[in-house]
Design a protein around this motif. Structure first.
Motif, PDB file in Angstrom:
ATOM      1  N   SER A   1      42.094  38.185  36.042  1.00 42.17           N
ATOM      2  CA  SER A   1      41.958  39.715  35.719  1.00 42.17           C
ATOM      3  C   SER A   1      41.077  39.883  34.577  1.00 42.17           C
ATOM      4  CB  SER A   1      43.501  40.093  35.514  1.00 42.17           C
ATOM      5  OG  SER A   1      43.738  39.670  33.887  1.00 42.17           O
ATOM      6  N   GLN A   2      40.649  41.068  34.349  1.00 42.35           N
ATOM      7  CA  GLN A   2      40.131  41.663  33.316  1.00 42.35           C
ATOM      8  C   GLN A   2      40.596  41.316  31.889  1.00 42.35           C
ATOM      9  OE1 GLN A   2      39.907  45.996  33.001  1.00 42.35           O
ATOM     10  NE2 GLN A   2      41.694  46.190  34.125  1.00 42.35           N
ATOM     11  N   TYR A   3      41.701  40.887  31.992  1.00 40.64           N
ATOM     12  CA  TYR A   3      42.289  40.711  30.579  1.00 40.64           C
ATOM     13  C   TYR A   3      42.411  39.297  30.194  1.00 40.64           C
ATOM     14  CZ  TYR A   3      44.081  45.451  31.473  1.00 40.64           C
ATOM     15  OH  TYR A   3      44.080  46.922  31.778  1.00 40.64           O
ATOM     16  N   VAL A   4      41.976  38.386  31.124  1.00 39.72           N
ATOM     17  CA  VAL A   4      42.066  36.927  30.618  1.00 39.72           C
ATOM     18  C   VAL A   4      40.693  36.340  30.821  1.00 39.72           C
ATOM     19  CG1 VAL A   4      44.448  36.606  31.529  1.00 39.72           C
ATOM     20  CG2 VAL A   4      42.699  36.278  33.073  1.00 39.72           C
ATOM     21  N   PRO A   5      40.329  35.323  30.160  1.00 34.52           N
ATOM     22  CA  PRO A   5      38.810  34.616  30.181  1.00 34.52           C
ATOM     23  C   PRO A   5      38.779  33.886  31.439  1.00 34.52           C
ATOM     24  CG  PRO A   5      40.299  33.973  28.168  1.00 34.52           C
ATOM     25  CD  PRO A   5      41.353  34.543  29.091  1.00 34.52           C
ATOM     26  N   PRO A   6      37.812  33.323  31.568  1.00 33.90           N
ATOM     27  CA  PRO A   6      37.252  32.502  32.783  1.00 33.90           C
ATOM     28  C   PRO A   6      38.206  31.239  32.904  1.00 33.90           C
ATOM     29  CG  PRO A   6      35.686  32.556  31.346  1.00 33.90           C
ATOM     30  CD  PRO A   6      36.519  33.388  30.700  1.00 33.90           C
ATOM     31  N   PRO A   7      38.047  30.461  34.071  1.00 32.15           N
ATOM     32  CA  PRO A   7      38.993  29.356  34.185  1.00 32.15           C
ATOM     33  C   PRO A   7      38.933  28.372  32.953  1.00 32.15           C
ATOM     34  CG  PRO A   7      38.219  30.051  36.263  1.00 32.15           C
ATOM     35  CD  PRO A   7      37.425  31.085  35.320  1.00 32.15           C
TER      36      PRO A   7
END
Length: 397
Positions: free
Chosen positions: A293-299
């Motif tokens: 989502s736009q609220y979390v960093p990349p994996p």
């Protein structure tokens, strides 16, 4: 505290049964007495420099000093014993004595049998007795390195007013070696720990867990103590609000972007296996949906989430706080460091003293140390921790 040792000794250890004294400035010295070495004031106990011989539980209560020496000589594996200074009889047989990790205790002496020591008598070693805070450092670093499905329960103060839950749940993350961002770090925790003081929960807080997520589960916006479908937080057991994950990895559900299904505490290991897949960029069912989502960093910069019962946490909070932490990132910003120190002082007054540790997120092997005014990263700087704006799936893992 200094342990001044005139020989490097290998012996057999659990202390004299007393509580180690770490507040007095006691010097431990070793005196060679014929074939025996005397370590004055050294308490070498389990986890602290020796292993107990399991011969009548290693305790010989009716023997005087001469009898204890003879008993140790007769027992093939015994390399020493501990005695209480306030008693004329009784000893604890030991082996694998390591003075460098023995604690200082003015009430205990340890004797080591030289005939079973492999190192020569002219070696001098000076070591420092471990302090309570340093002991916690050792324990949390070991816990961090334990494995992919274990680790440290870490809470970063963010949406709450401190370390107490203001709702029916409180959010933690299980931090371990998998939390390292491949290839060059840092160790990923929520916002780098820049919202103030970070808290490490004792290992038994896992008994408070109500669910696990292999990525950020947005638990503060979900029903059923943060483990249900998106909606107001409730402690209802309404099955219509359930969001438990399927036992088939190909059938894992999600409830919108950044809203993955939840794993029951009995399936924590499975959740952590998927967290490892997510961190290393391996494709899996929710990588591009429930964990994006736009609220979390990349994996590669993601965190997992462990949701605890907020009421139980609050009721036992004094027993559940293991240590407070100031991260390298927080320490580099005066506003964060000031906030963290203010919180630490307030929490200490309210919940009791706990160690204050420094977390070097750039150190992949031993990130924790005792906090001091000159704490700094010894291996950094490492690459910055990507934020939500960097949530690109074209990154090279």
């Amino acid at each position: 505290f200094l342990l001044t040792v005139t020989q490097y000794l290998i012996g057999c250890g659990g202390g004299g049964g007393g509580t180690p004294s770490t507040t007095a400035t006691t010097t431990v010295t070793t005196t060679t007495i014929q074939e025996w070495d005397l370590l004055e004031g050294a308490d070498c106990s389990e986890l602290h420099g020796a292993i107990s011989c399991h011969l009548d539980d290693g305790v010989t209560g009716g023997l005087d000093l001469a009898g204890c020496k003879q008993k140790c000589i007769e027992y093939l594996h015994c390399e020493g014993f501990a005695v209480r200074k306030d008693r004329t009889h009784g000893c604890w047989l030991k082996y694998d004595v390591r003075p460098d990790v023995c604690t200082v205790n003015a009430n205990v002496n340890t004797y080591v049998y030289n005939a079973r020591v492999k190192r020569g008598p002219n070696t001098t070693t000076t070591t420092t007795a471990i302090t309570p805070d340093a002991e916690v450092v050792q324990q949390v670093n070991e816990k961090y390195n334990n494995g992919a499905d274990s680790g440290l329960f870490v809470h970063c103060t963010d949406f709450d007013s401190g370390v107490e839950s203001t709702n029916t749940m409180i959010s933690f993350s299980l931090v371990n070696k998998v939390s390292w961002m491949i290839p060059n770090g840092p160790i990923n925790i929520y916002a780098g720990g820049t919202s103030g003081v970070t808290v490490i929960g004792t290992p038994n807080v896992k008994d408070l867990a109500v669910c696990y997520y292999p990525c950020d589960g947005a638990s503060d916006k979900r029903a059923r103590r943060g483990c249900g479908v998106p909606g107001p937080d409730t402690c209802s057991n309404n099955p219509n609000q359930s969001a438990w994950c399927s036992f088939d990895d190909n059938e894992l559900e999600f409830y919108g972007s950044g809203r993955p299904c939840a794993f029951q505490p009995s399936r924590a290991q499975h959740a952590m296996e998927l967290f490892k897949k997510h961190k290393t960029g391996e494709p899996w069912k929710l990588r591009d949906s429930g964990c994006k989502s736009q609220y979390v960093p990349p994996p590669k910069a993601s965190i997992n989430e462990v949701v605890l019962d907020g009421e139980k946490w609050n009721n036992g909070i004094k027993d559940y706080i293991w240590a407070y932490v100031i991260t390298d990132m927080c320490n580099d910003y005066q506003s964060c460091k000031s906030t963290a120190m203010k919180q630490y002082n307030e929490f200490t007054q309210k919940y009791g003293k706990r160690p204050l540790l420094y977390m070097d997120r750039c150190n992949a092997e031993s990130p924790f140390s005792v906090y001091s005014a000159d704490s700094h990263s010894i291996v950094g700087p490492c690459p910055p921790q990507p934020g939500p704006a960097d949530n690109s799936y074209s990154v090279v893992f």
